[in-house]
Design a protein around this motif. Sequence first.
Motif, PDB file in Angstrom:
ATOM      1  N   HIS A  55      -4.147   4.804   6.415  1.00 41.03           N
ATOM      2  CA  HIS A  55      -4.515   3.432   6.797  1.00 41.03           C
ATOM      3  C   HIS A  55      -5.779   3.460   7.640  1.00 41.03           C
ATOM      4  O   HIS A  55      -6.184   4.504   8.140  1.00 41.03           O
ATOM      5  CB  HIS A  55      -3.416   2.817   7.681  1.00 41.03           C
ATOM      6  CG  HIS A  55      -2.069   2.773   7.047  1.00 41.03           C
ATOM      7  ND1 HIS A  55      -1.582   1.659   6.400  1.00 41.03           N
ATOM      8  CD2 HIS A  55      -1.089   3.710   6.966  1.00 41.03           C
ATOM      9  CE1 HIS A  55      -0.358   1.914   5.952  1.00 41.03           C
ATOM     10  NE2 HIS A  55      -0.035   3.151   6.282  1.00 41.03           N
ATOM     11  N   HIS A  79       1.941  -4.757  17.487  1.00 38.11           N
ATOM     12  CA  HIS A  79       3.046  -4.448  16.582  1.00 38.11           C
ATOM     13  C   HIS A  79       4.402  -4.847  17.160  1.00 38.11           C
ATOM     14  O   HIS A  79       5.255  -5.377  16.446  1.00 38.11           O
ATOM     15  CB  HIS A  79       3.049  -2.949  16.229  1.00 38.11           C
ATOM     16  CG  HIS A  79       1.974  -2.568  15.250  1.00 38.11           C
ATOM     17  ND1 HIS A  79       1.791  -1.287  14.785  1.00 38.11           N
ATOM     18  CD2 HIS A  79       1.024  -3.329  14.640  1.00 38.11           C
ATOM     19  CE1 HIS A  79       0.769  -1.263  13.928  1.00 38.11           C
ATOM     20  NE2 HIS A  79       0.284  -2.490  13.831  1.00 38.11           N
ATOM     21  N   TYR A  90       2.500   3.068  13.082  1.00 36.71           N
ATOM     22  CA  TYR A  90       2.042   4.320  12.457  1.00 36.71           C
ATOM     23  C   TYR A  90       2.700   5.556  13.050  1.00 36.71           C
ATOM     24  O   TYR A  90       3.079   5.566  14.216  1.00 36.71           O
ATOM     25  CB  TYR A  90       0.522   4.459  12.626  1.00 36.71           C
ATOM     26  CG  TYR A  90      -0.270   3.243  12.228  1.00 36.71           C
ATOM     27  CD1 TYR A  90      -0.345   2.836  10.893  1.00 36.71           C
ATOM     28  CD2 TYR A  90      -0.940   2.483  13.187  1.00 36.71           C
ATOM     29  CE1 TYR A  90      -1.083   1.719  10.528  1.00 36.71           C
ATOM     30  CE2 TYR A  90      -1.681   1.356  12.828  1.00 36.71           C
ATOM     31  CZ  TYR A  90      -1.751   0.975  11.500  1.00 36.71           C
ATOM     32  OH  TYR A  90      -2.469  -0.133  11.145  1.00 36.71           O
ATOM     33  N   HIS A 112       4.580   0.791   8.399  1.00 33.98           N
ATOM     34  CA  HIS A 112       3.152   0.751   8.045  1.00 33.98           C
ATOM     35  C   HIS A 112       2.917   0.350   6.596  1.00 33.98           C
ATOM     36  O   HIS A 112       1.866  -0.164   6.252  1.00 33.98           O
ATOM     37  CB  HIS A 112       2.487   2.103   8.344  1.00 33.98           C
ATOM     38  CG  HIS A 112       3.185   3.269   7.683  1.00 33.98           C
ATOM     39  ND1 HIS A 112       2.867   3.680   6.418  1.00 33.98           N
ATOM     40  CD2 HIS A 112       4.198   4.074   8.109  1.00 33.98           C
ATOM     41  CE1 HIS A 112       3.654   4.707   6.095  1.00 33.98           C
ATOM     42  NE2 HIS A 112       4.473   4.960   7.093  1.00 33.98           N
ATOM     43  N   ASN A 117       8.363   2.886   3.625  1.00 32.65           N
ATOM     44  CA  ASN A 117       8.378   3.616   4.900  1.00 32.65           C
ATOM     45  C   ASN A 117       9.426   4.718   4.985  1.00 32.65           C
ATOM     46  O   ASN A 117       9.314   5.600   5.835  1.00 32.65           O
ATOM     47  CB  ASN A 117       8.600   2.644   6.064  1.00 32.65           C
ATOM     48  CG  ASN A 117       7.412   1.711   6.260  1.00 32.65           C
ATOM     49  OD1 ASN A 117       6.271   2.150   6.267  1.00 32.65           O
ATOM     50  ND2 ASN A 117       7.690   0.415   6.384  1.00 32.65           N
ATOM     51  N   GLY A 122       2.860   7.627   7.939  1.00 36.18           N
ATOM     52  CA  GLY A 122       1.694   6.736   7.986  1.00 36.18           C
ATOM     53  C   GLY A 122       0.683   7.215   9.017  1.00 36.18           C
ATOM     54  O   GLY A 122       1.013   7.368  10.193  1.00 36.18           O
ATOM     55  N   HIS A 164      -3.209   3.008   1.655  1.00 35.94           N
ATOM     56  CA  HIS A 164      -2.308   1.853   1.720  1.00 35.94           C
ATOM     57  C   HIS A 164      -2.493   0.932   0.511  1.00 35.94           C
ATOM     58  O   HIS A 164      -1.537   0.382  -0.029  1.00 35.94           O
ATOM     59  CB  HIS A 164      -2.586   1.097   3.032  1.00 35.94           C
ATOM     60  CG  HIS A 164      -1.577   0.039   3.343  1.00 35.94           C
ATOM     61  ND1 HIS A 164      -1.720  -0.818   4.412  1.00 35.94           N
ATOM     62  CD2 HIS A 164      -0.414  -0.315   2.734  1.00 35.94           C
ATOM     63  CE1 HIS A 164      -0.677  -1.647   4.440  1.00 35.94           C
ATOM     64  NE2 HIS A 164       0.118  -1.361   3.432  1.00 35.94           N
TER      65      HIS A 164
END
Length: 187
Positions: A55, A79, A90, A112, A117, A122, A164
Motif C-alpha cells: 500500500h 484508523h 497495516y 488494510h 486480511n 499489509g 492493493h
Amino acid sequence: MDGLIRANVSEESRVPVGTNTAAVCPKVVARGQWGAVPPLSEERLQGPACRAVIHHTALWPCTAPPDCLAQLTHIQKLHMQDRHFQDIGYNFLIGGDGMIYEGRGWGVVGAHSKGNNHDSVGIAFMGNFNHESPSPAALSSTRLLLHCGVALGHLHPTYTLLGHRDLAKTECPGNTLYEALCLLTHH
Ligand SMILES: [Zn+2]
C-alpha cells in the motif's frame, strides 16, 4: 547515486533481531518506540500469510523519523477513531529513508485490504506514489522485511506479492510504486 548511498547506509545500520535471523532481518522500529497506543483487540493469523499486499499511505512524504512519527500517530488515530479499526490497519510501514515501523507486526490480522486480511500481511510505504517514486532505501528495506518474514515463518515461502489495486478498486499503492513491485522480489 544518492539513493544508492542511502540504501547502503540503511542496510549497514540494521540491527539483528535474533541469532537465527541476524542475517536476514532488518531493524524494525517497535510500536513502543514510536508511541503507538495499544490495540483494542488482536486476532492472530492462522498460519503463514500467503500474500503480501503493498500500500501507500497517500499522505505527505516522510524521509526522517520526526516526520514519520507524526504520520504514524496520525494514521493510527485516523484508523482507530474515524474508521473504528481495532488498531493501525497495516502490519508494517516504511519511511522514505528506509526505516521500517511496526504496525500490527507479524502474525496479526490487519485491516488494510477488505476481504483479504486473513491470509495476508499489509505493508504501507509512507507517502503518495502516484507521481513520487519510492526511494531505493524504502524498496531495499521492504525486500529485506519480506525475506525476513519468510525466514521467521510468518510469510509462506511461495507467497504472492500484490499491490492493493490488485484486490480492490483503488489507486493504492500509486502508479510508480505499483510499477516498482517487481523490484521487491529480487534478491
Ligand atoms: Zn491500500
